[in-house]
Design an enzyme around this catalytic site. Structure first.
Site, short mmCIF file in Angstrom:
data_model
loop_
_atom_site.label_atom_id
_atom_site.label_comp_id
_atom_site.label_asym_id
_atom_site.label_seq_id
_atom_site.Cartn_x
_atom_site.Cartn_y
_atom_site.Cartn_z
N TYR A 1 4.60 -6.80 17.26
CA TYR A 1 5.15 -5.95 16.18
C TYR A 1 5.56 -4.55 16.50
CZ TYR A 1 3.47 -2.48 12.55
OH TYR A 1 3.44 -1.09 11.63
N SER B 1 2.85 -6.33 9.39
CA SER B 1 2.16 -5.38 10.26
C SER B 1 0.80 -5.65 10.81
CB SER B 1 2.23 -4.15 9.68
OG SER B 1 1.64 -4.11 8.15
N ALA C 1 7.57 -5.20 5.46
CA ALA C 1 7.45 -5.71 6.74
C ALA C 1 5.86 -6.34 6.94
CB ALA C 1 7.38 -4.52 7.84
N ASP D 1 -7.53 -1.38 23.12
CA ASP D 1 -7.59 -0.18 22.52
C ASP D 1 -7.59 1.25 23.35
OD1 ASP D 1 -7.85 -0.74 20.05
OD2 ASP D 1 -10.15 -1.02 20.02
N ALA E 1 -10.05 -5.41 23.77
CA ALA E 1 -8.89 -5.24 24.79
C ALA E 1 -7.75 -4.53 24.09
CB ALA E 1 -8.61 -6.61 24.94
N LEU F 1 5.93 -10.12 -2.62
CA LEU F 1 4.57 -10.04 -2.65
C LEU F 1 3.61 -11.14 -1.64
CD1 LEU F 1 4.35 -10.54 -6.59
CD2 LEU F 1 4.35 -8.51 -5.36
N PHE G 1 10.11 -0.34 3.59
CA PHE G 1 8.71 -0.44 4.02
C PHE G 1 8.36 -1.99 4.28
CE2 PHE G 1 8.76 3.28 0.86
CZ PHE G 1 7.71 4.28 1.79
N TYR H 1 0.87 -1.24 -0.18
CA TYR H 1 0.01 -0.08 -0.10
C TYR H 1 0.86 1.40 -0.07
CZ TYR H 1 -3.01 3.42 2.28
OH TYR H 1 -3.88 4.68 2.62
N1 LIG Z 1 -0.73 1.13 7.01
C1 LIG Z 1 -0.47 1.68 8.01
O1 LIG Z 1 -1.37 2.51 8.69
C2 LIG Z 1 0.80 2.00 8.83
C3 LIG Z 1 0.99 2.42 10.01
C4 LIG Z 1 2.25 2.45 10.74
C5 LIG Z 1 3.30 1.87 9.90
N2 LIG Z 1 3.27 1.23 8.67
C6 LIG Z 1 4.31 0.49 8.35
O2 LIG Z 1 4.49 0.91 7.06
C7 LIG Z 1 4.98 -0.26 6.10
C8 LIG Z 1 4.14 -0.20 4.76
O3 LIG Z 1 2.75 -0.70 5.41
P1 LIG Z 1 1.78 -0.95 4.40
O4 LIG Z 1 0.26 -0.85 4.86
O5 LIG Z 1 2.08 -0.45 2.89
O6 LIG Z 1 1.73 -2.69 4.24
P2 LIG Z 1 1.61 -3.63 2.95
O7 LIG Z 1 1.50 -5.20 3.64
O8 LIG Z 1 0.83 -3.29 2.14
O9 LIG Z 1 3.32 -3.60 2.31
C9 LIG Z 1 4.22 -4.26 2.73
C10 LIG Z 1 4.98 -4.75 1.54
O10 LIG Z 1 6.36 -5.70 2.20
C11 LIG Z 1 6.44 -6.87 1.45
N3 LIG Z 1 7.21 -7.54 2.20
C12 LIG Z 1 7.06 -7.95 3.65
N4 LIG Z 1 8.10 -8.68 4.01
C13 LIG Z 1 8.82 -8.53 3.04
C14 LIG Z 1 10.16 -9.32 2.92
N5 LIG Z 1 10.91 -9.83 4.08
N6 LIG Z 1 10.87 -9.30 1.70
C15 LIG Z 1 10.20 -8.50 0.66
N7 LIG Z 1 9.20 -7.88 0.74
C16 LIG Z 1 8.26 -8.21 1.78
C17 LIG Z 1 5.01 -7.24 1.18
O11 LIG Z 1 4.76 -8.09 0.22
C18 LIG Z 1 4.26 -6.04 0.99
O12 LIG Z 1 4.19 -5.84 -0.25
C19 LIG Z 1 5.23 -1.25 7.01
O13 LIG Z 1 6.57 -1.41 7.39
C20 LIG Z 1 4.27 -0.88 8.15
O14 LIG Z 1 4.63 -1.61 9.43
C21 LIG Z 1 2.00 1.19 8.20
#
Ligand SMILES: NC(=O)c1ccc[n+]([C@@H]2O[C@H](COP(=O)([O-])OP(=O)(O)OC[C@H]3O[C@@H](n4cnc5c(N)ncnc54)[C@H](O)[C@@H]3O)[C@@H](O)[C@H]2O)c1
Length: 323
Positions: A138, A74, A72, A283, A281, A33, A70, A11
Site C-alpha cells: 500500500y 487503502s 484508491a 506497529d 507486528a 463504489l 482520492f 470517507y
Molecule cells: N482514511 C485515512 O486515514 C487515510 C490516511 C492516509 C491516506 N488516505 C488516502 O486517502 C484516500 C481516501 O481514503 P478514504 O479513507 O476516504 O477511503 P475510502 O475507501 O472511503 O474512499 C476511496 C473511494 O475511492 C473509490 N475507488 C477506489 N478505487 C477506485 C477506482 N479505481 N475507480 C473509481 N473509484 C475508486 C471507492 O469506491 C471509495 O469511494 C485514499 O487514497 C487513501 O489511501 C486515507
C-alpha cells in the site's frame, strides 16, 4: 472552477467534495463504489459511477480544469496479501488518469498520499525530507504515485500537490445538516472501532502496553477530516505548473491509544472496557507528523482537537445507529 473528485463517494473524498461545492466549485465525482457510497456524494455535485480506467478520460473531457485524486485501495493488510491489487488499483489506475489528463491538457492535481510512505521513522516528528521506506505494498504504491507526479511535473508541466495524511478521524456536518463519516469495511481505524464497540457492546482491544511511551501504548497523530478538507482547498490553489509539492498533514501532536479511549469515554459517557493483548507486528511506537511546511507555505493550521474528532465521529455513529 470545474473539478473532478475521484473517490468522492468515500470517507475523505465526500467531505472534500462537500467543501468544494460549498466554496462554489462545479464538482464532478467519479467513483466505482467499490468501498464508497452513492449517498455520500454531496448534493450539488454530479456523480458518475465508474472506474478511473474506464471513465476518467470521458469525464475529464467535459470541461474539467483540476483533479483531486482520492480513489484508491487503502488496507495495509490486504495489500500485503494481494499486492497486485494495489499496484494495479493504485499505481496503474493513477497512471491511466494522469495520461488522460495529459492528453486533454489538464495539469492540476492534488493527490492523497499517506504517512505509510515513511515506514518506521528514525526521528519524530516526521518531516517531508525523512527517508521513504514503506513497509507495505500500500505505502509502496503511494510513493510510486508520488514519484510519477514528480516526473509528470518535470516532463509535462503538471502542477501537483501530494498531501501525506497521518490518521484521519472525525466526521463532517454538511451544509444540509447530514453527517459524512467513516464507513470502512473492515474498519481498521481506532476511533470508529472504539465507538462501534460502544454501540455493539464490545470490549476494546489494545495491542501492547509495553512501548517506550508515557503510558506504554502507541502514540499516533490524528487530524480532523474537516481540517483535512481545508488543506485540500489550499493545496488546489497552490498547484503551480512544473512543480510537485509534498506536504505532511497531521496535528503535530501524538495521542496514545489509552488517551483516545479516554476521550471516547468522555464524549459517549460509556465505560468502554478495554483489554490489553500482545503487540501487533510492524506497529511503530510513535508516528507523529511535522506539519510545519504546510503551515508556513500554505498557512494551514489544524483547528479541531482530538475531542472534536471523537465527538463528531460519535454524532455520525449515532445518526446511523437505529434506535
Ligand atoms: N482514511 C485515512 O486515514 C487515510 C490516511 C492516509 C491516506 N488516505 C488516502 O486517502 C484516500 C481516501 O481514503 P478514504 O479513507 O476516504 O477511503 P475510502 O475507501 O472511503 O474512499 C476511496 C473511494 O475511492 C473509490 N475507488 C477506489 N478505487 C477506485 C477506482 N479505481 N475507480 C473509481 N473509484 C475508486 C471507492 O469506491 C471509495 O469511494 C485514499 O487514497 C487513501 O489511501 C486515507
Amino acid at each position: 472552477m470545474r473539478v473532478l473528485v475521484t473517490g468522492g463517494a468515500g470517507y475523505i473524498g465526500s467531505v472534500v467534495a462537500a467543501q468544494l461545492v460549498a466554496a462554489g466549485h462545479d464538482v464532478v465525482v467519479l467513483d466505482d463504489l467499490s468501498t464508497g457510497f452513492a449517498d455520500a456524494v454531496p448534493p450539488g455535485a454530479t456523480f458518475v459511477k465508474g472506474t478511473l480506467r474506464d471513465c476518467a478520460a470521458e469525464v475529464l473531457a467535459d470541461g474539467v480544469e483540476a483533479v483531486l485524486h482520492f480513489a484508491a485501495k487503502s488496507l495495509v493488510g490486504e495489500s500485503v496479501a494481494n499486492p497486485a491489487k494495489y499496484w494495479s488499483g493504485n499505481l496503474g489506475s493513477t497512471v491511466a488518469l494522469l495520461e488522460a489528463m495529459r492528453e486533454i491538457g489538464i495539469r492540476t492535481i492534488v493527490f492523497s498520499s499517506t504517512a505509510a510512505v515513511y515506514g518506521e521513522p528514525e526521528h519524530t516528528p516526521i518531516t517531508e525530507t525523512a527517508p521513504t521506506r514503506p513497509t507495505s505494498p500500500y505505502g509502496a504504491s503511494k510513493i510510486a504515485v508520488d514519484a510519477t507526479l514528480t516526473e509528470f511535473s518535470r516532463l509535462y508541466g503538471f502542477g501537483a500537490v501530494s498531501l501525506r495524511y497521518f490518521n484521519v478521524a472525525g466526521a463532517h456536518r454538511s451544509a444540509q445538516g447530514t453527517w459524512l463519516g467513516e464507513r470502512h469495511d473492515p474498519e481498521t481505524h481506532l476511533i470508529p472501532n472504539v465507538l462501534a464497540g460502544v454501540t455493539e457492546g464490545r470490549r476494546v482491544q489494545i495491542f501492547g502496553d509495553d512501548y517506550p511511551t508515557p503510558d506504554g501504548t502507541c502514540l499516533r497523530d490524528y487530524i480532523h477530516v474537516t481540517d483535512l478538507a481545508d488543506a485540500h482547498l489550499r493545496a488546489l490553489g497552490a498547484c503551480r505548473p512544473g512543480q510537485h509539492r509534498i506536504y505532511n498533514l497531521g496535528n503535530g501532536t501524538g495521542f496514545s491509544v489509552r488517551e483516545v479511549i479516554e476521550v471516547c469515554r468522555e464524549v459517549t459517557g460509556a465505560d468502554i472496557p478495554a483489554d490489553v493483548g500482545p503487540r501487533r507486528a510492524g506497529d511503530p511506537a510513535v508516528l507523529v507528523a511535522s506539519s510545519e511546511r504546510i503551515q508556513s507555505e500554505l498557512g494551514w493550521r489544524a483547528a479541531r482537537d482530538l475531542r472534536a474528532m471523537a465527538a463528531d465521529a460519535w454524532s455520525f455513529t449515532q445518526a446511523r445507529t437505529p434506535r
